[in-house]
Design a protein around this motif. Structure first.
Motif, PDB file in Angstrom:
ATOM      1  N   UNK A 199      40.007  28.161  78.480  1.00  0.00           N
ATOM      2  CA  UNK A 199      39.310  26.811  78.480  1.00  0.00           C
ATOM      3  C   UNK A 199      40.029  25.971  79.378  1.00  0.00           C
ATOM      4  N   UNK A 200      39.225  24.823  79.757  1.00  0.00           N
ATOM      5  CA  UNK A 200      39.487  23.871  80.635  1.00  0.00           C
ATOM      6  C   UNK A 200      40.852  23.103  80.371  1.00  0.00           C
ATOM      7  N   UNK A 201      41.966  22.894  81.005  1.00  0.00           N
ATOM      8  CA  UNK A 201      43.097  21.918  80.625  1.00  0.00           C
ATOM      9  C   UNK A 201      42.632  20.733  80.815  1.00  0.00           C
ATOM     10  N   UNK A 202      43.300  19.700  80.088  1.00  0.00           N
ATOM     11  CA  UNK A 202      43.110  18.612  80.149  1.00  0.00           C
ATOM     12  C   UNK A 202      44.399  17.654  80.720  1.00  0.00           C
ATOM     13  N   UNK A 203      44.562  16.610  80.648  1.00  0.00           N
ATOM     14  CA  UNK A 203      45.654  16.023  81.431  1.00  0.00           C
ATOM     15  C   UNK A 203      47.060  16.319  81.062  1.00  0.00           C
TER      16      UNK A 203
ATOM     17  N   UNK B   1      47.166   7.880  75.434  1.00  0.00           N
ATOM     18  CA  UNK B   1      47.741   6.653  75.680  1.00  0.00           C
ATOM     19  C   UNK B   1      47.339   6.653  77.458  1.00  0.00           C
ATOM     20  N   UNK B   2      47.008   7.967  78.112  1.00  0.00           N
ATOM     21  CA  UNK B   2      46.684   7.969  79.497  1.00  0.00           C
ATOM     22  C   UNK B   2      47.866   8.034  80.146  1.00  0.00           C
ATOM     23  N   UNK B   3      47.620   8.855  81.322  1.00  0.00           N
ATOM     24  CA  UNK B   3      49.172   8.883  81.913  1.00  0.00           C
ATOM     25  C   UNK B   3      50.003  10.077  81.451  1.00  0.00           C
ATOM     26  N   UNK B   4      51.023  10.292  82.128  1.00  0.00           N
ATOM     27  CA  UNK B   4      52.012  11.314  81.547  1.00  0.00           C
ATOM     28  C   UNK B   4      53.178  10.415  81.268  1.00  0.00           C
TER      29      UNK B   4
END
Length: 158
Positions: A68-72, A144-147
């Motif tokens: 599967x594709x990985x997200x962030x 939340x966006x970002x790491x």
């Protein structure tokens, strides 16, 4: 540097990457390793020249036979271990597995004997404490966006 002939030692951490996958109820997919007690998230150590995202995708394919594709990236955790040494651990968001991937999940039988979805409130009982802290921090940060940067699974917010 201490002097011109002796460079300061530098950290050479073991680097690993894992992925959080979810079902439609928001439960987290965990895998049961054959070589130790407890549960884990899909993932493992990087090979030389491999990026964390490449390692995470490779490990998922090796362990579960899916691509599967990985997200962030959700979190990066600096988590030295008293016996194993310095570690830098990345956790990616795999999102909700589609029906085809769910149907195709096949534990490799060598490293992984089983897989199952688990509710958030079960994670601290199923995962070793340092992994539980990392996974729970990743879940809290998801969306939340970002790491988020962690130290020993705890958000480092200064």
């Amino acid at each position: 540097m201490s002097d011109s002939t002796s460079p300061e030692p530098v950290a050479r951490p073991w680097v690993a990457a894992g992925v959080l996958f979810f079902d439609e109820a928001g439960r987290v997919l965990l895998v049961k390793p054959t070589y130790k007690d407890g549960w884990e998230i899909p993932g493992g150590y990087l090979h030389p020249g491999e990026t964390p995202s490449e390692a995470a995708a490779r490990e998922v394919e090796e362990e579960l036979a899916i691509k599967p594709p990985l997200g962030p990236l959700l979190v990066a955790d600096w988590a030295p271990h008293a016996v194993e040494g310095d570690k830098l651990l990345f956790v990616f968001d795999g999102g909700r597995l589609n029906q085809a991937d769910r149907a195709a999940v096949t534990p490799d039988g060598v490293e992984i004997s089983a897989w199952a979805y688990h509710d958030r409130d079960q994670l601290e009982q199923l995962l070793i404490p340092r992994l539980a802290r990392r996974v729970l921090a990743a879940l809290d940060h998801r969306g939340e966006g970002g790491a988020r940067y962690l130290e020993h699974g705890t958000p480092w917010d200064r």
